[in-house]
Design a protein around this motif. Structure first.
Motif, PDB file in Angstrom:
ATOM      1  N   THR A 221       0.807  -1.225   0.000  1.00 60.75           N
ATOM      2  CA  THR A 221       0.000   0.000   0.000  1.00 60.75           C
ATOM      3  C   THR A 221       0.838   1.272   0.000  1.00 60.75           C
ATOM      4  O   THR A 221       0.303   2.359  -0.123  1.00 60.75           O
ATOM      5  N   GLN A 222       2.164   1.138   0.138  1.00 56.19           N
ATOM      6  CA  GLN A 222       2.966   2.346   0.375  1.00 56.19           C
ATOM      7  C   GLN A 222       3.507   3.004  -0.889  1.00 56.19           C
ATOM      8  O   GLN A 222       4.142   4.042  -0.791  1.00 56.19           O
TER       9      GLN A 222
ATOM     10  N   ALA B  22       5.159   9.960  -2.679  1.00 55.90           N
ATOM     11  CA  ALA B  22       3.892  10.665  -2.448  1.00 55.90           C
ATOM     12  C   ALA B  22       4.131  12.178  -2.393  1.00 55.90           C
ATOM     13  O   ALA B  22       3.333  12.967  -2.905  1.00 55.90           O
TER      14      ALA B  22
ATOM     15  N   MET C   1       4.492  13.500  -5.808  1.00 53.74           N
ATOM     16  CA  MET C   1       3.179  13.629  -6.446  1.00 53.74           C
ATOM     17  C   MET C   1       2.481  14.895  -5.961  1.00 53.74           C
ATOM     18  O   MET C   1       1.898  15.648  -6.746  1.00 53.74           O
TER      19      MET C   1
ATOM     20  N   HIS D 141     -10.188  11.282  -3.729  1.00 56.41           N
ATOM     21  CA  HIS D 141      -9.296  10.219  -4.147  1.00 56.41           C
ATOM     22  C   HIS D 141      -9.922   9.328  -5.214  1.00 56.41           C
ATOM     23  O   HIS D 141     -11.067   8.935  -5.108  1.00 56.41           O
TER      24      HIS D 141
ATOM     25  N   TYR E 142      -5.398   0.892  -2.899  1.00 51.01           N
ATOM     26  CA  TYR E 142      -4.989   1.726  -1.782  1.00 51.01           C
ATOM     27  C   TYR E 142      -3.594   2.305  -2.033  1.00 51.01           C
ATOM     28  O   TYR E 142      -2.721   1.630  -2.578  1.00 51.01           O
ATOM     29  N   GLY E 143      -3.402   3.499  -1.564  1.00 55.82           N
ATOM     30  CA  GLY E 143      -2.051   4.065  -1.564  1.00 55.82           C
ATOM     31  C   GLY E 143      -1.631   4.695  -2.872  1.00 55.82           C
ATOM     32  O   GLY E 143      -0.529   5.231  -2.950  1.00 55.82           O
ATOM     33  N   CYS E 144      -2.459   4.630  -3.903  1.00 56.19           N
ATOM     34  CA  CYS E 144      -2.027   5.225  -5.165  1.00 56.19           C
ATOM     35  C   CYS E 144      -2.352   6.708  -5.172  1.00 56.19           C
ATOM     36  O   CYS E 144      -3.500   7.104  -5.339  1.00 56.19           O
ATOM     37  N   THR E 145      -1.320   7.516  -5.005  1.00 54.81           N
ATOM     38  CA  THR E 145      -1.541   8.955  -4.969  1.00 54.81           C
ATOM     39  C   THR E 145      -1.656   9.546  -6.371  1.00 54.81           C
ATOM     40  O   THR E 145      -1.994  10.712  -6.519  1.00 54.81           O
TER      41      THR E 145
END
Lengths: 131, 715
Positions: free
Chosen positions: B86-87, B260, B263, B322, B327-330
């Motif tokens: 997820t990171q 992140a 981004m 979002h 999950y976690g996709c910025t």
């Protein structure tokens, strides 16, 4: 809306606030577990802590961040998947994480550090405007 | 829910270690057998995961003569060792393979949505579906309980948006539980066409609706319905940051946060993906003469401003929340048009959430069909998705059909009365509705460009040579939506691919045509070696390609090789090592891909394909087929005649100039093929050599046997 405020002109940089925060929430003495971080710029002390701006709420990839009824931005630990996107997205650099914790952490304007400050450099401001 | 349970299978979910469960699930829907297989160290070492595992299983499940609708054909899917973390952005991809109804060789498709990661967390690195059922089935996996149920369909809806909502509602305990469900299905058109696609769902708790991403290419949805599988459902509660049990969480966290932040700071200054997703490039493509228009005849149109990203942002696309498909996709590129009111079809008058539009949608369903109406594009987008239609194949095939109509190769009688002039979005939508109903001319279009060519020639008396020139397919698969006549490298990037022309392997137009970074054949061959290998790696690991180069570090331009985005490549190397505990470097990363890439090529050879003869593009890909195309870029083409060929264009007729161009361009492509095959370690016929396989550690006996058989046949 509750916000932790810091008076630069009074702060001596003792960092008791960091210790108190890390101890209260994580039973640690390590300041890397504190939601307030004091930095020294030529003997002027700057506090990095959440302004409760809420930028992280909409970007959260698991819909886990919300504003409570007092206006404090909080993380729902059950919904959070620990992606740390909010850490990278925080304009104030005040969303924190630690490798051994499953979710990030932040200031929730709880008053623990205010009580720990010997100089009275911290206070909780409560505005009447509820967001 | 009262569906009849035909089979129940209990299992103890395998624990993950370093990104793997080391277990795969085999289900035969013909005899309802279920089997847990062990994943060997050899598979991990040679095939990594994802598409690698898929192809390995598919090879061993099928025969050289297996057809797409034979029971032994499989749908295989796998998330890869990095899948489900997820990171870091773009880590929730599932890779899906099968023998394609379009090409007759293995297809692979890379899809978002939650199914693959939740399948892995339920204990399965891969899922094989084999056999054919005689009744419609739902296959349910509960990853928390360790339960698999094969259920008989009790009249579930056919179309994706309804089926997903119903199944998600049924299997979730409450509203909060819906995010723990993912559905794989297709739609009502899939049984009637060859390019039916798979939708992978994820529940959007903000919009309170199921969203979908597509394993679109090559007809995987058609295979699903041929097997009479209505839907796959997985349920897993408890996604957390380290379910992969990684070797080094600290490195992963550090790189993830750094990315992140990049981004957050740079997306608005660079591509604005967080606002409009991949559709951001429509304006750029139009400006650089790359936006395929009216069946790739032109590279743009003044009317294209009507479908520019800002139009969608201002009028349709929900902003500020979002939109990631895991999950976690910025990067958050999975945009939607919410509360979109449909004007046609069975859902006319209803308000729906449209997942999109992505670039391929706006370019394909818009410019390439001559439709410059954003509303119509979104409606086409919605129906492609819910009916289970691969919109790239649909758009490229229909663009060809429309050109045939405009050039009098087919007529109103042939189309059943449908006016198929470019720009007629009513007819475009009616074709889609016909595909859903399994009737009319839509079913013919649904056979794809290659078969349409044959039908138009044999039944409608069309000119085979013209159709060969303008039908944009190679190996039976339709081109993705980029006009690339002036980029030799990209001509190879599309045609010299394993599965057919898509934008998954190489996108070299800017490097080649705009920035002139790869002038020689050797340079182009190098790029057509490196990029397909590099991009294959995303498919081995369960990753999305977009976060690699749709944003770049602020100082990327100062690096040795900006096109490769060196810092991001290093991120991937570091993350791979941090998850798996291995210690690869950027060269071994390429090698990992190269093994699987060559395996896939030999797989095609094994099936009687995968040679030079099948790598040739239609001439529309290389240059101007028609006088109008020549005239539209006369200045440039004439200049080439003067500078490259040393002839005076004023003294030549257009026909003569077109012939000169054609001979030259076809010759250039032959030379490119020679250079690329050589660089890839293949024979001049495009077949990997035994020596090359040995040099990359892929000289497996089953591959060498295929090469030997092929060689003997050639002799």
């Amino acid at each position: 809306m509750k916000i932790l405020a810091h008076k630069q002109e009074i702060c001596t940089g003792c960092r008791n606030c960091e210790e108190a925060c890390a101890d209260f929430y994580f039973k640690r003495t390590d300041r890397n577990y504190s939601s307030i971080r004091i930095t020294n710029n030529d003997n002027t002390f700057h506090a990095t802590k959440c302004t409760q701006c809420g930028e992280c709420i909409n970007m959260c990839t698991s819909n886990a961040i919300y504003r409570d009824r007092l206006g404090v931005v909080r993380i729902d630990k059950n919904k959070c998947v620990g992606c740390l996107g909010c850490v990278g997205f925080c304009s104030e650099l005040s969303m924190f994480y630690a490798d051994d914790l499953p979710v990030p952490f932040k200031c929730v304007a709880c008053n623990v550090c205010v009580k720990a400050c010997p100089e009275g450099a911290l206070e909780i401001l409560v505005s009447k405007v509820k967001e | 829910m009262a569906r009849k349970i035909l089979k129940s299978y209990e299992y103890k979910p395998a624990k993950l270690n370093r990104g793997y469960t080391r277990k795969s699930l085999y289900i035969n829907v013909g005899d309802l057998s279920v089997q847990a297989k062990d994943i060997s160290q050899m598979m991990i070492d040679k095939f990594v995961g994802g598409k690698g595992f898929d192809l390995y299983y598919l090879w061993h499940a099928t025969l050289p003569e297996t057809k797409w609708d034979d029971p032994e054909n499989e749908i295989v899917m796998s998330a890869g060792p990095l899948g489900g973390m997820t990171q870091y952005s773009g880590t929730g991809k599932t890779l899906v393979c099968g023998i394609s109804p379009m090409t007759g060789i293995p297809i692979d498709s890379n899809v978002g949505g939650y199914y693959g990661p939740l399948l892995k967390f339920s204990g399965w690195d891969a899922l094989e579906l084999q056999g054919k059922s005689d009744k419609d089935l739902v296959i349910f996996i509960d990853g928390n309980k360790g339960l698999i149920q094969i259920e008989e369909d009790d009249g579930l809806p056919e179309d994706t948006h309804l089926l997903n909502e119903k199944l998600t509602e049924e299997y979730a305990e409450d509203e909060d539980d819906k995010v723990n469900i993912s559905v794989v299905c297709t739609g009502s058109a899939a049984p009637h066409i060859r390019f039916g696609m798979l939708n992978f769902s994820f529940y959007d708790p903000r919009r309170k609706t199921c969203r979908v991403k597509q394993a679109a290419r090559g007809g995987l949805g058609t295979i699903l319905r041929d097997k009479k599988i209505k839907a796959l459902v997985v349920k897993f509660k408890g996604v957390k940051p380290n379910l992969n049990d990684v070797a080094d969480i600290s490195t992963i966290n550090k790189i993830g946060v750094k990315y992140a932040k990049e981004m957050h700071d740079l997306d608005q200054k660079q591509n604005g993906i967080r606002k409009i997703g991949t559709a951001n490039t429509v304006a750029i493509m139009n400006k650089y003469d790359l936006l395929p228009t009216r069946n790739f005849q032109a590279g743009g149109d003044p009317e294209a401003v009507k479908i520019y990203p800002q139009v969608f942002i201002d009028n349709f696309i929900t902003q500020g929340i979002h939109d990631g498909c895991w999950y976690g996709c910025t990067m958050s590129c999975a945009k939607t048009a919410d509360h979109f009111k449909l004007l046609t079809g069975p859902y006319k008058g209803q308000c729906v959430t449209v997942d999109g539009p992505e670039y391929e949608c706006v370019a394909g369903l818009g410019a390439n069909l001559g439709v410059f109406d954003p509303r119509a594009i979104l409606e086409e987008n919605f129906y492609c998705d819910t009916y289970g239609v691969d919109l790239i194949s649909f758009a490229t095939c229909l663009a060809f059909v429309m050109e045939c109509f405009e050039r009098g190769q087919i007529n109103l009688e042939n189309t059943g009365g449908l006016d198929l002039h470019f720009g007629n979005s009513e007819s475009v939508l009616e074709i889609l509705h016909q595909m859903s109903r399994g009737e009319g001319f839509g079913v013919i279009v649904g056979q794809g460009t290659r078969r349409c060519k044959q039908i138009f020639v044999e039944k409608f008396g069309a000119d085979p040579k013209l159709l060969q020139d303008i039908g944009m397919e190679v190996k039976g698969l339709e081109y993705a939506e980029y006009c690339h006549k002036e980029s030799l490298a990209q001509q190879g990037g599309f045609a010299l691919t394993n599965k057919g022309p898509q934008h998954d392997e190489a996108w070299l137009i800017f490097m080649d045509q705009v920035n002139k970074q790869i002038p020689s054949f050797e340079d182009k061959a190098d790029a057509l070696y490196y990029y397909p290998m590099f991009r294959t790696w995303f498919g081995l690991c369960g990753l999305c390609k977009l976060p690699w180069n749709d944003i770049v570090p602020a100082d990327n331009g100062k690096t040795d090789d900006p096109a490769k985005v060196p810092e991001h490549v290093q991120n991937y190397v570091d993350i791979f090592n941090a998850v798996t505990g291995k210690s690869i470097d950027k060269d071994e990363l390429i090698r990992q891909s190269e093994r699987v890439y060559n395996f896939q090529r030999v797989f095609s050879v094994r099936m009687g394909h995968g040679t030079r003869a099948e790598d040739y593009p239609p001439y529309r890909s290389l240059g101007p087929v028609s006088k109008e195309e020549y005239l539209s870029r006369q200045e440039m083409y004439d200049k080439q005649i003067r500078e490259v060929h040393g002839k005076d264009p004023e003294s030549l007729s257009i026909e003569e100039k077109m012939l000169i161009q054609r001979k030259h361009r076809e010759n250039q492509f032959e030379k490119l093929m020679d250079a690329v095959y050589k660089r890839r370690g293949w024979t001049n016929e495009g077949v990997p050599t035994a020596e090359h396989l040995a040099s990359i550690g892929m000289d497996l006996p089953e591959l060498l046997e295929v090469l030997e058989t092929h060689e003997n046949k050639e002799k």
